[in-house]
Design a protein around this motif. Structure first.
Motif, PDB file in Angstrom:
ATOM      1  N   ILE A 197     -18.657  -0.865  28.380  1.00 55.17           N
ATOM      2  CA  ILE A 197     -19.670  -1.584  27.572  1.00 55.17           C
ATOM      3  C   ILE A 197     -19.131  -2.979  27.302  1.00 55.17           C
ATOM      4  CG2 ILE A 197     -20.899  -1.707  25.369  1.00 55.17           C
ATOM      5  CD1 ILE A 197     -20.698   1.337  25.182  1.00 55.17           C
ATOM      6  N   ILE A 198     -19.946  -3.978  27.630  1.00 50.52           N
ATOM      7  CA  ILE A 198     -19.567  -5.357  27.301  1.00 50.52           C
ATOM      8  C   ILE A 198     -20.227  -5.715  25.970  1.00 50.52           C
ATOM      9  CG2 ILE A 198     -19.556  -7.769  28.066  1.00 50.52           C
ATOM     10  CD1 ILE A 198     -20.037  -6.688  30.926  1.00 50.52           C
ATOM     11  N   ALA A 199     -19.409  -6.049  24.990  1.00 47.67           N
ATOM     12  CA  ALA A 199     -19.917  -6.463  23.670  1.00 47.67           C
ATOM     13  C   ALA A 199     -19.123  -7.699  23.266  1.00 47.67           C
ATOM     14  CB  ALA A 199     -19.752  -5.341  22.665  1.00 47.67           C
ATOM     15  N   SER A 200     -19.171  -8.704  24.146  1.00 47.91           N
ATOM     16  CA  SER A 200     -18.282  -9.869  24.002  1.00 47.91           C
ATOM     17  C   SER A 200     -18.850 -10.939  23.064  1.00 47.91           C
ATOM     18  CB  SER A 200     -17.988 -10.469  25.376  1.00 47.91           C
ATOM     19  OG  SER A 200     -19.198 -10.696  26.053  1.00 47.91           O
ATOM     20  N   GLY A 201     -20.053 -10.721  22.519  1.00 49.54           N
ATOM     21  CA  GLY A 201     -20.559 -11.589  21.450  1.00 49.54           C
ATOM     22  C   GLY A 201     -20.969 -12.977  21.886  1.00 49.54           C
ATOM     23  N   SER A 202     -20.761 -13.936  20.993  1.00 48.25           N
ATOM     24  CA  SER A 202     -21.289 -15.291  21.213  1.00 48.25           C
ATOM     25  C   SER A 202     -20.342 -16.322  20.614  1.00 48.25           C
ATOM     26  CB  SER A 202     -22.660 -15.409  20.542  1.00 48.25           C
ATOM     27  OG  SER A 202     -22.528 -15.164  19.153  1.00 48.25           O
ATOM     28  N   TYR A 203     -20.596 -17.591  20.917  1.00 48.99           N
ATOM     29  CA  TYR A 203     -19.791 -18.696  20.381  1.00 48.99           C
ATOM     30  C   TYR A 203     -20.745 -19.816  19.964  1.00 48.99           C
ATOM     31  CZ  TYR A 203     -20.640 -20.826  24.925  1.00 48.99           C
ATOM     32  OH  TYR A 203     -21.272 -21.346  26.033  1.00 48.99           O
ATOM     33  N   PRO A 204     -20.304 -20.733  19.087  1.00 49.25           N
ATOM     34  CA  PRO A 204     -21.219 -21.785  18.620  1.00 49.25           C
ATOM     35  C   PRO A 204     -21.646 -22.718  19.765  1.00 49.25           C
ATOM     36  CG  PRO A 204     -19.222 -21.689  17.268  1.00 49.25           C
ATOM     37  CD  PRO A 204     -18.982 -20.803  18.435  1.00 49.25           C
ATOM     38  N   THR A 205     -22.941 -22.983  19.837  1.00 42.06           N
ATOM     39  CA  THR A 205     -23.471 -23.895  20.859  1.00 42.06           C
ATOM     40  C   THR A 205     -22.972 -25.319  20.586  1.00 42.06           C
ATOM     41  OG1 THR A 205     -25.457 -22.558  20.906  1.00 42.06           O
ATOM     42  CG2 THR A 205     -25.640 -24.722  21.904  1.00 42.06           C
ATOM     43  N   GLN A 206     -22.629 -26.031  21.635  1.00 34.09           N
ATOM     44  CA  GLN A 206     -22.155 -27.417  21.500  1.00 34.09           C
ATOM     45  C   GLN A 206     -23.326 -28.365  21.816  1.00 34.09           C
ATOM     46  OE1 GLN A 206     -18.438 -27.785  21.357  1.00 34.09           O
ATOM     47  NE2 GLN A 206     -18.522 -25.585  21.011  1.00 34.09           N
ATOM     48  N   LEU A 207     -23.204 -29.633  21.428  1.00 32.52           N
ATOM     49  CA  LEU A 207     -24.204 -30.645  21.809  1.00 32.52           C
ATOM     50  C   LEU A 207     -23.504 -31.773  22.539  1.00 32.52           C
ATOM     51  CD1 LEU A 207     -26.711 -31.312  18.868  1.00 32.52           C
ATOM     52  CD2 LEU A 207     -27.092 -29.989  20.944  1.00 32.52           C
ATOM     53  N   LYS A 208     -24.248 -32.384  23.456  1.00 34.46           N
ATOM     54  CA  LYS A 208     -23.707 -33.541  24.186  1.00 34.46           C
ATOM     55  C   LYS A 208     -23.360 -34.660  23.187  1.00 34.46           C
ATOM     56  CE  LYS A 208     -26.356 -35.909  26.860  1.00 34.46           C
ATOM     57  NZ  LYS A 208     -27.477 -36.258  27.627  1.00 34.46           N
ATOM     58  N   ASN A 209     -22.315 -35.364  23.412  1.00 38.56           N
ATOM     59  CA  ASN A 209     -21.904 -36.497  22.557  1.00 38.56           C
ATOM     60  C   ASN A 209     -21.403 -36.098  21.168  1.00 38.56           C
ATOM     61  OD1 ASN A 209     -22.536 -38.355  24.530  1.00 38.56           O
ATOM     62  ND2 ASN A 209     -24.660 -38.535  23.814  1.00 38.56           N
ATOM     63  N   ILE A 210     -21.094 -34.799  21.001  1.00 37.13           N
ATOM     64  CA  ILE A 210     -20.511 -34.373  19.723  1.00 37.13           C
ATOM     65  C   ILE A 210     -19.332 -33.459  20.041  1.00 37.13           C
ATOM     66  CG2 ILE A 210     -20.910 -33.195  17.525  1.00 37.13           C
ATOM     67  CD1 ILE A 210     -23.848 -33.804  17.799  1.00 37.13           C
ATOM     68  N   ASP A 211     -18.133 -33.942  19.750  1.00 36.64           N
ATOM     69  CA  ASP A 211     -16.941 -33.135  20.033  1.00 36.64           C
ATOM     70  C   ASP A 211     -16.432 -32.504  18.745  1.00 36.64           C
ATOM     71  OD1 ASP A 211     -16.984 -33.786  22.709  1.00 36.64           O
ATOM     72  OD2 ASP A 211     -15.834 -35.642  22.383  1.00 36.64           O
ATOM     73  N   ILE A 212     -16.411 -31.169  18.739  1.00 35.13           N
ATOM     74  CA  ILE A 212     -15.925 -30.448  17.557  1.00 35.13           C
ATOM     75  C   ILE A 212     -14.400 -30.482  17.536  1.00 35.13           C
ATOM     76  CG2 ILE A 212     -15.720 -28.114  16.572  1.00 35.13           C
ATOM     77  CD1 ILE A 212     -18.567 -27.599  17.519  1.00 35.13           C
ATOM     78  N   ASP A 213     -13.812 -30.967  16.421  1.00 33.05           N
ATOM     79  CA  ASP A 213     -12.345 -30.908  16.309  1.00 33.05           C
ATOM     80  C   ASP A 213     -11.918 -29.896  15.236  1.00 33.05           C
ATOM     81  OD1 ASP A 213     -13.039 -32.227  13.989  1.00 33.05           O
ATOM     82  OD2 ASP A 213     -11.436 -33.713  14.124  1.00 33.05           O
ATOM     83  N   GLU A 214     -12.900 -29.219  14.629  1.00 37.84           N
ATOM     84  CA  GLU A 214     -12.694 -28.224  13.561  1.00 37.84           C
ATOM     85  C   GLU A 214     -11.975 -28.808  12.338  1.00 37.84           C
ATOM     86  OE1 GLU A 214     -14.499 -25.848  13.447  1.00 37.84           O
ATOM     87  OE2 GLU A 214     -14.601 -24.671  15.284  1.00 37.84           O
ATOM     88  N   ASN A 215     -11.994 -30.136  12.215  1.00 43.39           N
ATOM     89  CA  ASN A 215     -11.431 -30.763  11.023  1.00 43.39           C
ATOM     90  C   ASN A 215     -12.492 -31.687  10.417  1.00 43.39           C
ATOM     91  OD1 ASN A 215      -9.795 -31.876   9.070  1.00 43.39           O
ATOM     92  ND2 ASN A 215      -8.907 -33.384  10.468  1.00 43.39           N
ATOM     93  N   ILE A 216     -12.934 -32.659  11.208  1.00 44.28           N
ATOM     94  CA  ILE A 216     -13.943 -33.600  10.700  1.00 44.28           C
ATOM     95  C   ILE A 216     -15.340 -33.192  11.200  1.00 44.28           C
ATOM     96  CG2 ILE A 216     -14.665 -36.021  10.678  1.00 44.28           C
ATOM     97  CD1 ILE A 216     -11.661 -36.712  10.845  1.00 44.28           C
ATOM     98  N   ILE A 217     -15.425 -32.912  12.486  1.00 44.11           N
ATOM     99  CA  ILE A 217     -16.674 -32.316  13.011  1.00 44.11           C
ATOM    100  C   ILE A 217     -16.353 -30.845  13.277  1.00 44.11           C
ATOM    101  CG2 ILE A 217     -18.415 -32.349  14.823  1.00 44.11           C
ATOM    102  CD1 ILE A 217     -17.819 -35.277  15.308  1.00 44.11           C
ATOM    103  N   VAL A 218     -17.040 -29.982  12.542  1.00 43.69           N
ATOM    104  CA  VAL A 218     -16.653 -28.566  12.593  1.00 43.69           C
ATOM    105  C   VAL A 218     -17.800 -27.675  13.077  1.00 43.69           C
ATOM    106  CG1 VAL A 218     -14.975 -28.813  10.705  1.00 43.69           C
ATOM    107  CG2 VAL A 218     -17.327 -28.168  10.178  1.00 43.69           C
ATOM    108  N   SER A 219     -17.445 -26.493  13.562  1.00 43.44           N
ATOM    109  CA  SER A 219     -18.428 -25.430  13.786  1.00 43.44           C
ATOM    110  C   SER A 219     -18.447 -24.603  12.497  1.00 43.44           C
ATOM    111  CB  SER A 219     -17.997 -24.557  14.972  1.00 43.44           C
ATOM    112  OG  SER A 219     -16.870 -23.794  14.589  1.00 43.44           O
ATOM    113  N   SER A 220     -19.194 -23.502  12.496  1.00 44.06           N
ATOM    114  CA  SER A 220     -19.215 -22.661  11.290  1.00 44.06           C
ATOM    115  C   SER A 220     -17.800 -22.208  10.940  1.00 44.06           C
ATOM    116  CB  SER A 220     -20.134 -21.455  11.493  1.00 44.06           C
ATOM    117  OG  SER A 220     -19.773 -20.746  12.663  1.00 44.06           O
ATOM    118  N   THR A 221     -16.955 -22.000  11.958  1.00 39.66           N
ATOM    119  CA  THR A 221     -15.588 -21.536  11.689  1.00 39.66           C
ATOM    120  C   THR A 221     -14.825 -22.545  10.828  1.00 39.66           C
ATOM    121  OG1 THR A 221     -15.630 -20.359  13.781  1.00 39.66           O
ATOM    122  CG2 THR A 221     -13.455 -20.727  12.810  1.00 39.66           C
TER     123      THR A 221
END
Ligand code: FAD
Length: 463
Positions: free
Chosen positions: A136-160
Motif C-alpha cells: 500500500i502506498i500512503a506517501s501523502g503530500s507536500y506543500p505546493t510551490q509557486l514560481k518566483n517564490i523560494d521557501i527558505d523556511e525562515n522568512i518565506i515559509v511553508s506551513s511547517t
C-alpha cells in the motif's frame, strides 16, 4: 530477504492505520517511513501542531479579551512563545510515541527509511530488500510551490515553518486563503501579528458554502485579519530579513509591492509520488499527478494499492484513515468502501467552520431541488450564555424526499457538532428526522434541531 503479507509505504494516518488494521487481522506487516517519528504530516507538521497552537493562542486571546465580561480581572497577560512551542512538541511526541506503541502492541515492523518499489513486489529501503504479497502506498503530500517564490523556511515559509516561528512576525503575509493559511494566520494574528491574506480567487476557502464563507470572512476581518482577494502574487523576494511581494490585482490590474516581515506560502498540497520507483513498477499517475486508483484502491500494478493524500479526493487525515480501513477489508476479500458524501471538513479557527455533503453552489450546479433551513446562533440560549453568538447552521434537504443533502455550521464547536449531520447523511436521514429528535437544553446543538425544522416544516419555535 524478509517476506511480508503487506508492506505499507508511509506512516501517516493513511499508512499507520492500514498497517495496524492489517496486523489486527493476522497479516505480517511492515510500515516504512522516511521520518523517524510515525504519524506522517498529520501528527508531525499538520493537524496536531496546528491545533495545539490554535488552542494555545485562543486561550491567550480569551484571557486577554474575554475575562472581564465575566467579572474576572487579569493583569495584562503575557505569553512565552518558546514555552508555547514546547507544549506543541510535547503534544506531538505523546501522539507519535502512541503510534509507535500501537505498532509494537500489534507487531507491526517499523522500518525507518525511504521505500523504493522494485519488480516482483520487492521494496528496497537503505540498501536492504523486502518482499511483500501486497503493497500500500500512503506517501501523502507536500506543500505546493509557486514560481518566483523560494521557501527558505525562515522568512518565506511553508506551513511547517509557520508552526515554528522563533518570534511573532510583525507583519505576516499569508499567500492562499485555504484552511491551512487561515488557521495559521489566526494563530499569529492572535499573538500580535498584522496578518494579510492574499488570495487569487474572489472568495476564501472556495470549497465552503458561499454564504458561510462570506460570514467567515467578516468574522476574521473583525479580528483584524486583512484580505486581498482577486489578487495574484507574482513574485516574493527576501531582502534584509524582510520579504517583498509583488501583487497583481485581477480586478483593476494594478500592480503593488508590499513588504512583510514573514510570508507563509499556503496554496495547497501536491501528492508525494517522486523517488518511489512508480514508473518502473508500472504505477500510473493521473493528470493532476495523483496515483490513479480504481474503486478498490488498486493501482495499475498488480497487488499494489494507494490511499490518502497521494490519491484524489479531499486531503484530510480522516479521509486517509477511512480509506486505510477500506483497503485492508478489500485485501482480506471483504467489502471495503468509503462514503465520500459523508466526509466532514473542519476549519479550526474562531469561529470554527464545519460542513458535510453538498454546498449551495454544488446543488445549484447539479440542478438538485432543495429546501434550506438556516438558524443563527444569536437566537440560541447557550450562545447567549457564553457570549459567543457569531455564526449559524444551514441545512439543505431534498425538496421531495427531505433527505439531508448538506449541512454547514459556522460557530463555536462547529467541528464537534457536525458529527450529528455526518451520522444523518450516513443513515439517509431526513431533515424531519433531526427536527423530531430531542436535543438537550441549553446546548448549541439545539440549533441543529431548529435549522432542520426550518428545512423540513418551514418553521421553528425560536425564529
Ligand atoms: P501523510 O500524513 O503525509 O504521511 C505520509 C508519510 O509518508 C510521511 O510521513 C512521509 O515521510 C512518508 N513517505 C513519503 N514517501 C515515502 C517513501 N518513499 N518512503 C517512506 N516514507 C515515505 N487534515 C485533517 O483532517 N484535519 C486537520 O486539522 C488538518 N490540519 C492540517 C494542518 C496542516 C498545517 C497540514 C499541512 C495538513 C493538515 N491536514 C489536516 C491534512 C493531513 O495532515 C493530511 O491529509 C494527512 O496527513 C494525509 O495522510 P496520509 O497518510 O495520506 O499522508
Amino acid at each position: 530477504m524478509e517476506n511480508f503479507d503487506l508492506i505499507v509505504i508511509g506512516g501517516g494516518p493513511g499508512g499507520y492505520v492500514a498497517a495496524i488494521a492489517a496486523a489486527q487481522s493476522g497479516l505480517k506487516v511492515a510500515c516504512i517511513d522516511k521520518r523517524k517519528n510515525l504519524g506522517g504530516t498529520c501528527l508531525n507538521v499538520g493537524c496536531i501542531p496546528s491545533k495545539r497552537l490554535l488552542y494555545s493562542s485562543e486561550l491567550f486571546k480569551n484571557v486577554s479579551e474575554e475575562m472581564h465580561h465575566h467579572g474576572i480581572e487579569v493583569k495584562t497577560p503575557k505569553f512565552n512563545l518558546s514555552q508555547m512551542m514546547k507544549g506543541k512538541e510535547e503534544a506531538i511526541s505523546k501522539l507519535t510515541n502512541g503510534v509507535e506503541f500501537l505498532f509494537k502492541k500489534n507487531k507491526v515492523q517499523h522500518i525507518v527509511g525511504s521505500g523504493f518499489i522494485e519488480k516482483d513486489n520487492e521494496v528496497k529501503v537503505n540498501k536492504k530488500k523486502y518482499k511483500a504479497t501486497n503493497i500500500i502506498i500512503a506517501s501523502g503530500s507536500y506543500p505546493t510551490q509557486l514560481k518566483n517564490i523560494d521557501i527558505d523556511e525562515n522568512i518565506i515559509v511553508s506551513s511547517t515553518g509557520a508552526l515554528s516561528f522563533k518570534k511573532v512576525p510583525k507583519k505576516l503575509a499569508v499567500i492562499g486563503a485555504g484552511y491551512i493559511g487561515l488557521e495559521l494566520g489566526s494563530v499569529w494574528n492572535r499573538l500580535g501579528s498584522e496578518v494579510t491574506v492574499i488570495e487569487y480567487a474572489n472568495s476564501i476557502v472556495p470549497s465552503m458554502d458561499a454564504d458561510i464563507g462570506n460570514t467567515f470572512r467578516n468574522e476574521l476581518q473583525k479580528q483584524g485579519i486583512n484580505f486581498l482577494l482577486s489578487s495574484e502574487v507574482t513574485k516574493a523576494k527576501i531582502k534584509n530579513d524582510e520579504v517583498h511581494i509583488d501583487i497583481n490585482s485581477l480586478e483593476d490590474k494594478k500592480v503593488s509591492n508590499l513588504v512583510f516581515s514573514r510570508a507563509l506560502l499556503a496554496v495547497g498540497r501536491a501528492p508525494n509520488t517522486e523517488g518511489m520507483g512508480l514508473q518502473g513498477a508500472g504505477i500510473e499517475t493521473s493528470k493532476k499527478g495523483h496515483i490513479a486508483v480504481n474503486q478498490f484502491y488498486e493501482t495499475s500494478a498488480k497487488n499494489i494499492y494507494a490511499i490518502g493524500d497521494v490519491i484524489e479526493g479531499p486531503m484530510l487525515a480522516h479521509k486517509a484513515s477511512m480509506e486505510a480501513q477500506a483497503v485492508i477489508d478489500i485485501i482480506l476479500g471483504k467489502n471495503g468502501q468509503v462514503n465520500y458524501d459523508a466526509i466532514p471538513s473542519v476549519v479550526y479557527t474562531s469561529p470554527e467552520v464545519a460542513w458535510v455533503g453538498k454546498t449551495q453552489q454544488e446543488l445549484d450546479k447539479y440542478k438538485i431541488n432543495y429546501k434550506v433551513g438556516k438558524f443563527q446562533f444569536s437566537a440560541n440560549s447557550r450562545s447567549k450564555v457564553t457570549g459567543k453568538t457569531a455564526g449559524m447552521i444551514k441545512v439543505y434537504s431534498h425538496t421531495e424526499s427531505d433527505k439531508i443533502l448538506g449541512a454547514h455550521i459556522i460557530g463555536n464547536h462547529a467541528g464537534e457538532m457536525i458529527g450529528e449531520f455526518v451520522v444523518a447523511i450516513e443513515m439517509g436521514a431526513t431533515a424531519e428526522d433531526i427536527a423530531l429528535i430531542c436535543h438537550a437544553h441549553p446546548t448549541l446543538s439545539e440549533s441543529i434541531k431548529e435549522a432542520a425544522s426550518l428545512a423540513s416544516f418551514g418553521q421553528t419555535i425560536h425564529s
